[in-house]
Design a protein around this motif. Structure first.
Motif, PDB file in Angstrom:
ATOM      1  N   GLY A 101       0.785  -1.201  -0.018  1.00 13.96           N
ATOM      2  CA  GLY A 101      -0.164   0.012  -0.020  1.00 13.96           C
ATOM      3  C   GLY A 101       0.641   1.211  -0.069  1.00 13.96           C
ATOM      4  O   GLY A 101       0.384   1.941  -0.696  1.00 13.96           O
ATOM      5  N   ARG A 102       1.737   1.540   0.947  1.00 15.36           N
ATOM      6  CA  ARG A 102       2.544   2.571   1.109  1.00 15.36           C
ATOM      7  C   ARG A 102       4.118   2.139   0.967  1.00 15.36           C
ATOM      8  O   ARG A 102       4.872   3.081   1.174  1.00 15.36           O
ATOM      9  N   ARG A 103       4.465   1.085   0.411  1.00 19.09           N
ATOM     10  CA  ARG A 103       5.731   0.739  -0.035  1.00 19.09           C
ATOM     11  C   ARG A 103       6.520   0.515   1.170  1.00 19.09           C
ATOM     12  O   ARG A 103       7.698   0.896   1.379  1.00 19.09           O
ATOM     13  N   LYS A 104       5.963   0.404   2.221  1.00 21.29           N
ATOM     14  CA  LYS A 104       6.657   0.392   3.739  1.00 21.29           C
ATOM     15  C   LYS A 104       7.416  -0.768   3.829  1.00 21.29           C
ATOM     16  O   LYS A 104       6.877  -1.899   3.820  1.00 21.29           O
ATOM     17  N   LEU A 105       8.581  -0.536   4.312  1.00 24.62           N
ATOM     18  CA  LEU A 105       9.543  -1.938   4.733  1.00 24.62           C
ATOM     19  C   LEU A 105       9.176  -2.205   6.099  1.00 24.62           C
ATOM     20  O   LEU A 105       9.257  -1.518   7.126  1.00 24.62           O
ATOM     21  N   LEU A 106       8.656  -3.299   6.065  1.00 24.60           N
ATOM     22  CA  LEU A 106       7.890  -3.838   7.581  1.00 24.60           C
ATOM     23  C   LEU A 106       8.945  -4.426   8.362  1.00 24.60           C
ATOM     24  O   LEU A 106       8.725  -4.393   9.690  1.00 24.60           O
ATOM     25  N   HIS A 107       9.776  -5.146   7.778  1.00 28.81           N
ATOM     26  CA  HIS A 107      10.638  -6.048   8.504  1.00 28.81           C
ATOM     27  C   HIS A 107      11.883  -6.685   7.969  1.00 28.81           C
ATOM     28  O   HIS A 107      11.766  -6.942   6.671  1.00 28.81           O
ATOM     29  N   VAL A 108      13.125  -6.798   8.760  1.00 26.09           N
ATOM     30  CA  VAL A 108      14.201  -7.105   8.227  1.00 26.09           C
ATOM     31  C   VAL A 108      14.871  -8.175   9.196  1.00 26.09           C
ATOM     32  O   VAL A 108      14.952  -7.897  10.139  1.00 26.09           O
ATOM     33  N   GLY A 109      14.969  -9.509   8.880  1.00 30.78           N
ATOM     34  CA  GLY A 109      15.560 -10.467   9.432  1.00 30.78           C
ATOM     35  C   GLY A 109      17.010 -10.973   8.730  1.00 30.78           C
ATOM     36  O   GLY A 109      17.133 -11.011   7.681  1.00 30.78           O
ATOM     37  N   VAL A 110      17.963 -11.087   9.573  1.00 39.45           N
ATOM     38  CA  VAL A 110      19.456 -11.433   9.150  1.00 39.45           C
ATOM     39  C   VAL A 110      19.653 -12.881   9.807  1.00 39.45           C
ATOM     40  O   VAL A 110      19.609 -13.047  10.953  1.00 39.45           O
ATOM     41  N   THR A 111      20.228 -13.799   8.974  1.00 40.89           N
ATOM     42  CA  THR A 111      20.812 -15.060   9.614  1.00 40.89           C
ATOM     43  C   THR A 111      21.743 -15.501   8.508  1.00 40.89           C
ATOM     44  O   THR A 111      21.847 -15.243   7.357  1.00 40.89           O
ATOM     45  N   ALA A 112      22.683 -16.452   8.939  1.00 40.02           N
ATOM     46  CA  ALA A 112      23.761 -16.981   8.144  1.00 40.02           C
ATOM     47  C   ALA A 112      23.002 -18.433   7.772  1.00 40.02           C
ATOM     48  O   ALA A 112      23.682 -19.112   6.800  1.00 40.02           O
ATOM     49  N   HIS A 113      22.119 -18.841   8.403  1.00 40.26           N
ATOM     50  CA  HIS A 113      21.677 -20.270   8.125  1.00 40.26           C
ATOM     51  C   HIS A 113      20.143 -20.109   7.994  1.00 40.26           C
ATOM     52  O   HIS A 113      19.435 -20.606   8.987  1.00 40.26           O
ATOM     53  N   PRO A 114      19.426 -19.675   6.872  1.00 40.80           N
ATOM     54  CA  PRO A 114      17.980 -19.556   6.866  1.00 40.80           C
ATOM     55  C   PRO A 114      17.374 -20.976   6.845  1.00 40.80           C
ATOM     56  O   PRO A 114      17.830 -22.193   6.226  1.00 40.80           O
ATOM     57  N   THR A 115      16.454 -21.362   7.717  1.00 36.68           N
ATOM     58  CA  THR A 115      15.558 -22.333   7.576  1.00 36.68           C
ATOM     59  C   THR A 115      14.116 -22.212   7.446  1.00 36.68           C
ATOM     60  O   THR A 115      13.588 -21.049   7.509  1.00 36.68           O
ATOM     61  N   ALA A 116      13.241 -22.910   7.250  1.00 30.77           N
ATOM     62  CA  ALA A 116      11.936 -22.750   7.233  1.00 30.77           C
ATOM     63  C   ALA A 116      11.455 -22.591   8.520  1.00 30.77           C
ATOM     64  O   ALA A 116      10.261 -21.389   8.356  1.00 30.77           O
ATOM     65  N   GLU A 117      11.779 -23.073   9.559  1.00 28.58           N
ATOM     66  CA  GLU A 117      11.389 -22.429  10.822  1.00 28.58           C
ATOM     67  C   GLU A 117      11.742 -21.239  10.897  1.00 28.58           C
ATOM     68  O   GLU A 117      10.973 -20.272  11.856  1.00 28.58           O
ATOM     69  N   TRP A 118      12.920 -20.894  10.757  1.00 28.98           N
ATOM     70  CA  TRP A 118      13.567 -19.456  11.094  1.00 28.98           C
ATOM     71  C   TRP A 118      12.454 -18.320  10.019  1.00 28.98           C
ATOM     72  O   TRP A 118      11.953 -17.336  10.665  1.00 28.98           O
TER      73      TRP A 118
END
Length: 228
Positions: free
Chosen positions: A80-97
Motif C-alpha cells: 500500500g505505502r511501500r513500507k519496509l515492515l521487517h528485516v531479519g538476518v541469518t547465516a543459516h536460513p531455515t523454514a522454521e526461522w
C-alpha cells in the motif's frame, strides 16, 4: 470502451454511451465490441493494483561479508505505502526461522490479506502452515517470473544501490544494524515516485522555518526539513 473495460458487456457500454449523449442500439454496440477468445480475467498487474492495500511481499537478499561469508536478509514490505515492515538476518536460513520472521513482521491485528513470495524451497510446509494459522492468503509467483513480485524486487535493488554497495559488511550483527538504519531512512525520509514523491510514512511539506539536514546511514543520505 470495450478495450479499456474488458469486464463490461454490451448493456453496460450501451448505458455509458447513453449517458454521454450517443444514442445507438444495444445490438450495434454488441456488433462492434472487441471479440475475445476467452472470458476476460484480471491480469496479474491489475490484481496487484486492485488489492494493493491488503498485500504484502517478501524475498531474500544475499549479502557477502568482508570475510566472504554469505548472509541472508529476509525482507518483508507492504504494498500500500511501500513500507519496509521487517528485516531479519541469518547465516543459516531455515523454514522454521523464516516462518518465525512472519510472526515478527505481522502482529495479530496487522496481518495482510495476501503475501506474495517466490517458489524457493525454503517456503515449505512450515511456512505455509504459519501463513494459514495467521489467516494470510499464500500468493506464490509463477516459476521464473520475478516481475510478479516487482515491488519487493525493486526494494532489494534500492537497498543494494543506495546502501550495501557503499558499505563493507563485517558480520551478522553489523548487517542487521545497517539494514535497520536503512529501513528507518526508507520509511520516514526517502521519497517515492509511486507515492507522489512522498515517503511511506507521509511527510508534510514545509515552506517556512530554518532549513536543517539530518544524516542517515552515517551521512550516506540526508533528510531535509524546516524547523522554527
Amino acid at each position: 470502451m470495450s478495450l479499456a473495460n474488458p469486464l463490461w458487456g454490451a448493456p453496460r457500454i450501451h448505458g455509458e454511451l447513453k449517458m454521454i449523449g450517443i444514442d445507438i442500439a444495444q445490438s450495434t454496440v454488441a456488433k462492434y465490441m472487441v471479440k475475445r477468445r476467452r472470458p476476460p480475467s484480471q491480469s496479474w498487474k491489475t490484481f496487484i493494483c486492485n488489492h494493493t492495500d491488503g498485500i504484502a511481499a517478501c524475498d531474500f537478499l544475499v549479502v557477502p561479508t568482508i570475510g566472504f561469508k554469505l548472509l541472508f536478509a529476509f525482507i518483508v514490505m507492504a504494498h500500500g505505502r511501500r513500507k519496509l515492515l521487517h528485516v531479519g538476518v541469518t547465516a543459516h536460513p531455515t523454514a522454521e526461522w523464516t516462518a518465525q520472521q512472519l510472526r515478527e513482521a505481522f502482529p495479530w491485528d496487522q496481518t495482510p490479506e495476501s503475501l506474495i513470495r517466490d517458489n524457493d524451497a525454503i517456503y515449505g510446509a512450515v511456512f505455509k502452515n504459519r501463513l494459514k494459522s495467521m489467516s494470510i492468503r499464500d500468493g506464490p509467483t509463477a516459476p521464473r517470473s520475478p516481475w510478479q513480485n516487482g515491488y519487493v524486487e525493486r526494494l532489494i535493488g534500492s537497498i543494494r544501490r543506495e546502501c550495501l554497495d557503499h558499505i563493507i559488511i563485517r558480520d551478522e550483527s553489523h548487517l542487521r544494524r545497517v539494514l535497520r538504519a536503512y529501513a528507518e531512512y526508507y520509511n520516514s525520509a526517502r521519497t517515492h515516485l509511486g507515492l507522489e514523491k512522498n515517503s511511506p510514512v507521509p511527510r508534510k511539506p514545509q515552506a517556512h522555518g530554518r532549513l536543517v539536514s539530518r544524516p542517515h546511514l552515517g551521512g550516506l543520505h540526508y533528510e531535509y526539513a524546516r524547523i522554527g
